[in-house]
Motif scaffolding. Sequence first.
Motif, short mmCIF file in Angstrom:
data_model
loop_
_atom_site.label_atom_id
_atom_site.label_comp_id
_atom_site.label_asym_id
_atom_site.label_seq_id
_atom_site.Cartn_x
_atom_site.Cartn_y
_atom_site.Cartn_z
N ALA A 50 -15.56 25.69 -18.86
CA ALA A 50 -15.52 27.10 -18.73
C ALA A 50 -16.71 27.36 -17.94
N ARG A 51 -18.06 26.61 -17.72
CA ARG A 51 -19.08 26.83 -17.13
C ARG A 51 -18.59 26.44 -15.42
N VAL A 52 -17.63 25.70 -15.34
CA VAL A 52 -17.18 25.17 -13.89
C VAL A 52 -16.05 26.04 -13.59
N GLY A 53 -15.27 26.72 -14.47
CA GLY A 53 -14.04 27.41 -14.07
C GLY A 53 -12.87 26.38 -14.03
N LEU A 54 -12.96 25.18 -14.88
CA LEU A 54 -11.88 24.14 -15.17
C LEU A 54 -11.26 24.64 -16.37
N LEU A 71 -15.31 18.29 -3.74
CA LEU A 71 -16.72 18.32 -3.74
C LEU A 71 -17.32 19.75 -4.41
N PRO A 72 -16.40 20.81 -4.21
CA PRO A 72 -17.01 21.90 -5.09
C PRO A 72 -17.10 21.73 -6.58
N VAL A 73 -15.96 21.01 -6.96
CA VAL A 73 -15.95 20.79 -8.58
C VAL A 73 -17.26 19.94 -8.91
N LEU A 77 -20.10 20.81 -11.60
CA LEU A 77 -20.46 20.01 -12.54
C LEU A 77 -21.78 19.73 -12.57
N ALA A 78 -22.38 19.37 -11.25
CA ALA A 78 -23.91 18.86 -11.13
C ALA A 78 -24.87 20.14 -11.72
N ALA A 80 -23.87 22.33 -13.72
CA ALA A 80 -23.84 22.57 -15.37
C ALA A 80 -24.56 21.47 -15.97
N TYR A 81 -24.67 20.34 -15.44
CA TYR A 81 -25.38 19.28 -16.24
C TYR A 81 -26.83 19.04 -15.76
N GLY A 82 -27.28 19.80 -15.03
CA GLY A 82 -28.77 19.91 -14.68
C GLY A 82 -28.84 18.47 -13.74
N THR A 83 -28.17 18.09 -12.76
CA THR A 83 -28.46 16.89 -11.92
C THR A 83 -28.12 17.21 -10.60
N SER A 84 -27.65 16.16 -9.68
CA SER A 84 -27.46 16.48 -8.55
C SER A 84 -26.00 15.75 -8.32
N VAL A 85 -25.50 15.94 -7.20
CA VAL A 85 -24.19 15.36 -6.68
C VAL A 85 -24.45 13.96 -6.64
N SER A 86 -25.56 13.47 -6.13
CA SER A 86 -25.85 12.05 -5.88
C SER A 86 -26.02 11.38 -7.09
N GLY A 87 -26.61 12.15 -8.10
CA GLY A 87 -26.66 11.49 -9.49
C GLY A 87 -25.29 11.30 -10.12
#
Length: 219
Positions: A50-54, A71-73, A77-78, A80-87
């Motif tokens: 719900a937070r990401v619209g999925l 990439l937008p997803v 998610l990054a 929503a989870y308090g991280t980075s895409v790299s993570g």
Amino acid sequence: MTTSPAGPPEAPAVSAVPVDEHETPEVAGLAARLREHRLSSRLTLEVAAARVGLSPAYLSRLETGRRQPSLPVLLGLARAYGTSVSGLLGETSTESDPVVRGGAIEPGRAGGWGYRRAGAPGRAMQALRVHVPPGVQDAVVRVHPGEEWLYVLQGRLKLTLGDRVHLLEEGDSAHFDSLTPHCIAADSSSGVELLFMHTLLQSPGGELCLGGGPTAPHH
């Protein structure tokens, strides 16, 4: 004939996922990392989706490797989870120089618009110094995913957001959703210089809102 009780509902789905022989180890590990980050954030599939619209079903498919996220997803998610895409991608951080030295902004390919990076490449947030020349301006109104922030260093800026026109003087700034139709132009005889920040990882600087329109070449 008797049948054995059904096993856990997710186990057959996971074991039935075909393995792409061309899939790299980093991509193959993405599904597990997505699940690990969600669980460590103490979010259920329903809440995280719900937070990401999925839909929860789609997020479940991402976590079992049956789908690969766009990439937008990944960016959503990054956040929503308090991280980075790299993570999420499992990339190892390198000790890159955090300092970006200044320099002159050379006129670019897009009708005299010029830009110079003011931040490190490959980050979720990209920073540029931009010079918007006076005279005939790019009249293309753009709409795309992401966020943009700009700060007027010199000159006066004409910023059109939806059906409203804003004139920004030196020291003024604006922060807006890029899904709002928008257009950037100089409103002073010497042009305008900006600090410009955006969240579009897929777009090189000259293909954003910085002039050139559809004729700008792609990298």
